[in-house]
Enzyme design. Sequence first.
Site, PDB file in Angstrom:
ATOM      1  N   ASP A   1      19.598  52.329  81.566  1.00 52.97           N
ATOM      2  CA  ASP A   1      18.624  51.886  82.571  1.00 52.97           C
ATOM      3  C   ASP A   1      19.302  51.364  83.839  1.00 52.97           C
ATOM      4  OD1 ASP A   1      16.554  52.560  80.869  1.00 52.97           O
ATOM      5  OD2 ASP A   1      16.341  50.536  80.055  1.00 52.97           O
TER       6      ASP A   1
ATOM      7  N   ARG B   1      12.668  51.239  88.586  1.00 56.00           N
ATOM      8  CA  ARG B   1      14.110  51.045  88.811  1.00 56.00           C
ATOM      9  C   ARG B   1      14.596  51.770  90.069  1.00 56.00           C
ATOM     10  NH1 ARG B   1      14.876  48.059  84.307  1.00 56.00           N
ATOM     11  NH2 ARG B   1      14.124  48.914  82.341  1.00 56.00           N
TER      12      ARG B   1
ATOM     13  N   GLY C   1       7.103  54.183  78.091  1.00 55.58           N
ATOM     14  CA  GLY C   1       7.706  55.017  77.054  1.00 55.58           C
ATOM     15  C   GLY C   1       7.943  54.233  75.776  1.00 55.58           C
TER      16      GLY C   1
ATOM     17  N   ARG D   1       8.966  44.426  71.316  1.00 55.97           N
ATOM     18  CA  ARG D   1       9.161  44.260  69.866  1.00 55.97           C
ATOM     19  C   ARG D   1       8.556  42.945  69.378  1.00 55.97           C
ATOM     20  NH1 ARG D   1      12.565  47.755  72.018  1.00 55.97           N
ATOM     21  NH2 ARG D   1      13.658  49.323  70.769  1.00 55.97           N
TER      22      ARG D   1
ATOM     23  N   LYS E   1      12.519  43.339  78.530  1.00 54.22           N
ATOM     24  CA  LYS E   1      11.403  44.264  78.285  1.00 54.22           C
ATOM     25  C   LYS E   1      11.431  44.774  76.847  1.00 54.22           C
ATOM     26  CE  LYS E   1      11.290  48.380  80.575  1.00 54.22           C
ATOM     27  NZ  LYS E   1      11.144  49.541  79.672  1.00 54.22           N
ATOM     28  N   SER E   2      12.594  45.215  76.396  1.00 56.75           N
ATOM     29  CA  SER E   2      12.680  45.778  75.033  1.00 56.75           C
ATOM     30  C   SER E   2      12.335  44.727  73.983  1.00 56.75           C
ATOM     31  CB  SER E   2      14.102  46.284  74.764  1.00 56.75           C
ATOM     32  OG  SER E   2      14.384  47.367  75.592  1.00 56.75           O
TER      33      SER E   2
HETATM   34  C1  S3P Z   1      14.211  51.248  75.232  1.00 62.07           C
HETATM   35  C2  S3P Z   1      15.090  52.288  75.023  1.00 62.07           C
HETATM   36  C3  S3P Z   1      15.595  53.137  76.108  1.00 62.07           C
HETATM   37  C4  S3P Z   1      15.397  52.488  77.485  1.00 62.07           C
HETATM   38  C5  S3P Z   1      14.018  51.909  77.651  1.00 62.07           C
HETATM   39  C6  S3P Z   1      13.745  50.869  76.582  1.00 62.07           C
HETATM   40  C7  S3P Z   1      13.753  50.459  74.070  1.00 62.07           C
HETATM   41  O1  S3P Z   1      14.879  54.358  76.089  1.00 62.07           O
HETATM   42  O2  S3P Z   1      15.660  53.434  78.496  1.00 62.07           O
HETATM   43  O3  S3P Z   1      13.882  51.309  78.923  1.00 62.07           O
HETATM   44  O4  S3P Z   1      13.189  49.361  74.275  1.00 62.07           O
HETATM   45  O5  S3P Z   1      13.955  50.899  72.926  1.00 62.07           O
HETATM   46  P1  S3P Z   1      15.347  55.607  75.172  1.00 62.07           P
HETATM   47  O6  S3P Z   1      15.163  55.234  73.759  1.00 62.07           O
HETATM   48  O7  S3P Z   1      14.457  56.729  75.599  1.00 62.07           O
HETATM   49  O8  S3P Z   1      16.780  55.838  75.534  1.00 62.07           O
END
Ligand code: S3P
Length: 435
Positions: free
Chosen positions: A316, A389, A95, A28, A23-24
């Site tokens: 996570d 989750r 988020g 990006r 996902k991250s």
């Molecule tokens: C993420 C960072 C984390 C993680 C989220 C994805 C990211 O959040 O919990 O699922 O892709 O940079 P935080 O930066 O709020 O810790």
Amino acid sequence: MSVIELKPSANGLKGEIKVPGDKSISHRAVIFSSLAQGISNITNFLTGEDCMRTVEAFKQMGVRIEQHGDQLTVHGKGIDQLVEPVAPINFGNSGTTARLMSGILAGLPLFTTAYGDASLSKRPMDRVVLPLREMGAKIEGRDSARLLPLAFSGQPLKGRTHKLSVRSAQVKSALLLAGMLADGQTTVIELGKTRDHTEKLLPQFGVDISVDGSSISIEGGQQLTAADLDVPGDISSAAFFIVAAALTPNSDVTIKGVGLNETRNGIVTAMEMMGAEIHSKVRKYVGDEPVGDVHVKTSKLKGITLEGELIPNIIDEIPILALAATQADGATHIKDAEELRVKETDRIAAVTENLKQLGADVEAREDGMIIRGGSTLQGGTVNSFGDHRIGMMGAIASLIAEESVTIQDKDCINISYPTFFDDLNALQKKKNFID
Ligand code: S3P
């Protein structure tokens, strides 16, 4: 509301799976290729709802993005060619979209407004808004811009040094992206090491970024060039089947092609600390990202303490590790994890309530949980609180429960793992859904 009732596992979990893209990294990949000049091909892209929010945001800013299954072709025209969206951008539940896009929208010469769903609208945005304002950003929003919706009157930013007070890869990345659009140099000094996909991926798009311990610096005014990327499998999705295999009798599971970045592989470390039969092996690199396989068998676990530097690495994975702890010998203490309170839901409260409901011995603490292991889980209902989750944690709990477990609002699992139930089925000889 979408519900699913799951029966305990009859024969254990066996076989190989390949989990969807990270996902991250998927977020990006879309962001960087949309800002770049040229055509980028992204394969194994996570088509979950969160990453599609990032895709939609750039489509609204005029970027042509074609999707065929899990492949994206992004026709980037460069930062200067992005256009002002005519409608507000919907960040949905994501988020990562909200924080990373804030860093970009603050520094583009465009006026944009953005909002999120009920959960995201409660999550703190001041962690990015305040440091962005120190760079000259003009951002207004609800509750003094602590909360979405936000309005960005994008304008030239000035690079500066930020010392972070939260351990957050989203905040770090938002400030580095704003720094990339700013005048001069931006340095972010982290409170503790968090996932470093931004630092690892930007150079593939031709951007210079330097890392010196916990300090990361970027020069403003850099242009990105298109790059092709094969997204590694998401270890945060694999985590559910790692724990499932360790807990369910007669299990032997291999997860192939999963990202093993050292800022993300804490689930393997934590399971090793608990005594699990788990082995991971790096098989190749995609750019700077290590990718490999994880092999797990039914294991006897022991309680441990999870704290400090390991917490951002497993942030996570804590809900599913908490489920593992209910089956361990002895108590597991989870500390320094107050960030869980501001995730898609308050995950300390949601994990505690749901696991207690199933018969586990869990005590919530302000910054974590104490889980006394050795409980037999009963059947019952798991409320996902709309958090993917938590929903998946409940589904894995069903495998080892005495009776069936019903997951409320199971559709939220599509946020990060649209094929979760297919993979759960594939690893079992018999389907365990009650239709
Ligand atoms: C993420 C960072 C984390 C993680 C989220 C994805 C990211 O959040 O919990 O699922 O892709 O940079 P935080 O930066 O709020 O810790």
